[in-house]
Design a protein around this motif. Structure first.
Motif, mmCIF file in Angstrom:
data_model
loop_
_atom_site.group_PDB
_atom_site.id
_atom_site.type_symbol
_atom_site.label_atom_id
_atom_site.label_comp_id
_atom_site.label_asym_id
_atom_site.label_seq_id
_atom_site.Cartn_x
_atom_site.Cartn_y
_atom_site.Cartn_z
ATOM 1 N N ASP A 269 26.385 7.311 4.123
ATOM 2 C CA ASP A 269 25.524 8.095 4.061
ATOM 3 C C ASP A 269 25.349 8.734 2.484
ATOM 4 O O ASP A 269 24.641 9.774 2.584
ATOM 5 C CB ASP A 269 25.463 9.173 4.949
ATOM 6 N N ALA A 270 25.812 8.049 1.628
ATOM 7 C CA ALA A 270 25.480 8.795 0.432
ATOM 8 C C ALA A 270 25.638 7.560 -0.774
ATOM 9 O O ALA A 270 26.284 6.163 -0.547
ATOM 10 C CB ALA A 270 26.704 9.534 0.056
ATOM 11 N N LEU A 271 25.204 7.571 -1.855
ATOM 12 C CA LEU A 271 25.639 6.628 -2.979
ATOM 13 C C LEU A 271 26.208 7.312 -4.061
ATOM 14 O O LEU A 271 26.063 8.487 -4.284
ATOM 15 C CB LEU A 271 24.171 6.268 -3.580
ATOM 16 N N THR A 272 27.068 6.595 -4.517
ATOM 17 C CA THR A 272 27.954 6.820 -5.915
ATOM 18 C C THR A 272 27.365 6.587 -7.042
ATOM 19 O O THR A 272 26.086 5.708 -6.978
ATOM 20 C CB THR A 272 29.267 6.239 -5.901
ATOM 21 N N SER A 273 27.714 7.013 -8.064
ATOM 22 C CA SER A 273 26.849 6.738 -9.389
ATOM 23 C C SER A 273 27.048 5.011 -9.726
ATOM 24 O O SER A 273 26.014 4.459 -10.117
ATOM 25 C CB SER A 273 27.613 7.360 -10.511
ATOM 26 N N ASP A 274 27.891 4.283 -9.292
ATOM 27 C CA ASP A 274 28.244 2.987 -9.662
ATOM 28 C C ASP A 274 27.231 2.269 -8.575
ATOM 29 O O ASP A 274 26.614 1.263 -8.907
ATOM 30 C CB ASP A 274 29.690 2.422 -9.385
ATOM 31 N N GLU A 275 27.183 2.804 -7.389
ATOM 32 C CA GLU A 275 26.095 2.101 -6.416
ATOM 33 C C GLU A 275 24.750 2.301 -6.724
ATOM 34 O O GLU A 275 24.017 1.320 -6.540
ATOM 35 C CB GLU A 275 26.568 2.531 -5.015
#
Length: 100
Positions: A35-41
């Protein structure tokens, strides 16, 4: 008329929100948290043949709206699409001031 070549398809040709296209973003790119995105993703989503949004838009959104753990949550990204992001951010800021 404001669509660009890297458009995600989250809005259809009549400007209606298409939830399946929105969910597709997380299905394709959210590897650490569903349910979230990291900076890398977010970076990996920009590097595809059909990036979801431009690099500058991602950077600004991430800078403004990431949580304390460095995640850009699905609800936050949805608030960009529905136009409520800045209202939510203002309410959070007011709430923080009240609790000081």
């Amino acid at each position: 008329m404001a669509k660009h070549g890297s458009d995600s398809g989250v809005y259809d040709e009549h400007g209606r929100f298409v939830n399946s296209k929105f969910e597709e973003i997380f299905h394709k790119y959210a590897r650490t948290h569903p349910d979230a995105l990291t900076s890398d993703e977010m970076s990996s989503s920009k590097e595809t043949e059909n990036p979801k949004i431009t690099e500058d838009e991602w950077k600004i959104l991430y800078y403004l709206a990431k949580d304390k753990d460095g995640l850009l949550k699905k609800d936050t990204i949805r608030s960009v699409y529905d136009g409520s992001l800045f209202e939510k951010m203002a309410a959070e800021k007011i709430n923080k001031k009240k609790h000081r």
